[in-house]
Design an enzyme around this catalytic site. Structure first.
Site, PDB file in Angstrom:
ATOM      1  N   LEU A 134       0.791  -1.231   0.000  1.00  0.00           N
ATOM      2  CA  LEU A 134       0.000   0.000   0.000  1.00  0.00           C
ATOM      3  C   LEU A 134       0.824   1.283   0.000  1.00  0.00           C
ATOM      4  O   LEU A 134       0.262   2.372  -0.010  1.00  0.00           O
ATOM      5  CB  LEU A 134      -0.959  -0.001   1.208  1.00  0.00           C
ATOM      6  N   HIS A 145      -3.502  -5.782  -9.653  1.00  0.00           N
ATOM      7  CA  HIS A 145      -4.635  -4.936  -9.259  1.00  0.00           C
ATOM      8  C   HIS A 145      -5.921  -5.735  -9.486  1.00  0.00           C
ATOM      9  O   HIS A 145      -6.090  -6.337 -10.545  1.00  0.00           O
ATOM     10  CB  HIS A 145      -4.633  -3.654 -10.105  1.00  0.00           C
ATOM     11  N   ASP A 162      -1.144   2.751 -10.517  1.00  0.00           N
ATOM     12  CA  ASP A 162      -1.933   1.893 -11.417  1.00  0.00           C
ATOM     13  C   ASP A 162      -1.936   2.338 -12.877  1.00  0.00           C
ATOM     14  O   ASP A 162      -2.868   2.016 -13.620  1.00  0.00           O
ATOM     15  CB  ASP A 162      -3.395   1.801 -10.932  1.00  0.00           C
ATOM     16  N   GLU A 206      -6.239 -14.116  -9.502  1.00  0.00           N
ATOM     17  CA  GLU A 206      -4.951 -13.491  -9.154  1.00  0.00           C
ATOM     18  C   GLU A 206      -3.900 -14.551  -8.862  1.00  0.00           C
ATOM     19  O   GLU A 206      -2.758 -14.460  -9.324  1.00  0.00           O
ATOM     20  CB  GLU A 206      -5.110 -12.592  -7.918  1.00  0.00           C
TER      21      GLU A 206
END
Ligand code: GRF
Length: 221
Positions: free
Chosen positions: A97, A116, A157, A186
């Site tokens: 983060l 993402h 991103d 993912e």
């Protein structure tokens, strides 16, 4: 050059949370599906669940908290020193983060990837992480979401896209049910993306990422 284990791609995984993607990458590496090793797990949280996963697997961990340094230059210096100490060649962000300092991005240009939990450029950017993403997708009424694996640049991103795979949004989905289905994808896609780098198949020209030889399978299968 011979292809000894020491030729395997040396990956640092950066994570802030539970680290299920860290676990998936480690599992693929151990199973021989990913010809790379996680040589260090880096986090900024002493209580990050990923630390337990790494300890269980005997993978070294490093906690670097920006607030512990006198300033950004000292923080960046420490990050780069740890990456050097572990001879890291590739960084995989897995639910990390903190923004990656521009000096680190420049040193590892096209060698930092992020995962993402949506189809970028939709539902990305600052503050779009974890359940916020899935809540936004549902609130917007999107029919599809998915997974994007992209190179990291200086913004959130926005870097060139490596792989994407769609996941349908169902009428009864909550952020939790959607997150669970997206995470399943993912966990399969992240090791696949890293394997492309580990086998030297990736080239980047501007925003366009290509693979040599081209991917044969239909990524939406
Ligand atoms: C994943 O959904 C990933 O896409 C996002 O953060 C989440 C991390 O989950 N960047 P985990 O810690 O790997 O379980």
């Amino acid at each position: 050059m011979s292809s000894s284990p020491s030729d395997r791609l040396r990956i640092a995984v950066f994570a802030s949370g539970g680290g299920s993607n860290f676990g998936a990458i480690a599992k693929a590496s151990i199973a021989g599906q990913l010809h790379a090793d996680i040589v260090v797990c880096l986090t900024h949280r002493r209580d990050a669940g990923v630390l337990t996963r790494a300890h269980d697997l005997g993978i070294p961990t490093v906690v670097i908290r920006p607030q512990d340094f006198g300033g950004e230059p000292e923080y960046v210096e420490r990050l780069l020193a740890e990456l050097d100490a572990y001879d890291v060649r590739m960084i995989a962000l897995a639910g990390y983060l903190k923004k990656i300092p521009s000096e680190v991005v420049a040193r590892f240009r096209h060698r930092i990837i992020n995962i993402h939990p949506a189809l970028l450029p939709a539902f990305g950017g600052k503050g779009m992480y974890g359940r916020h993403v899935h809540e936004a997708v549902i609130k917007y009424g999107a029919r599809w979401t998915g997974v994007t694996i992209h190179l990291v640049d200086e913004e959130y991103d926005t870097g060139p896209i490596v792989l994407q795979e769609p996941v349908p949004v169902q009428a009864e989905d909550t952020a939790e049910t959607l997150a669970t289905r997206v995470l399943e994808v993912e966990h399969r896609l992240y090791p696949e993306a890293l394997q492309l780098f580990a086998t030297g198949r990736v080239s980047v020209s501007g925003r366009i990422v290509s693979f040599e030889p081209q991917l044969s399978r239909n990524p939406t299968k």
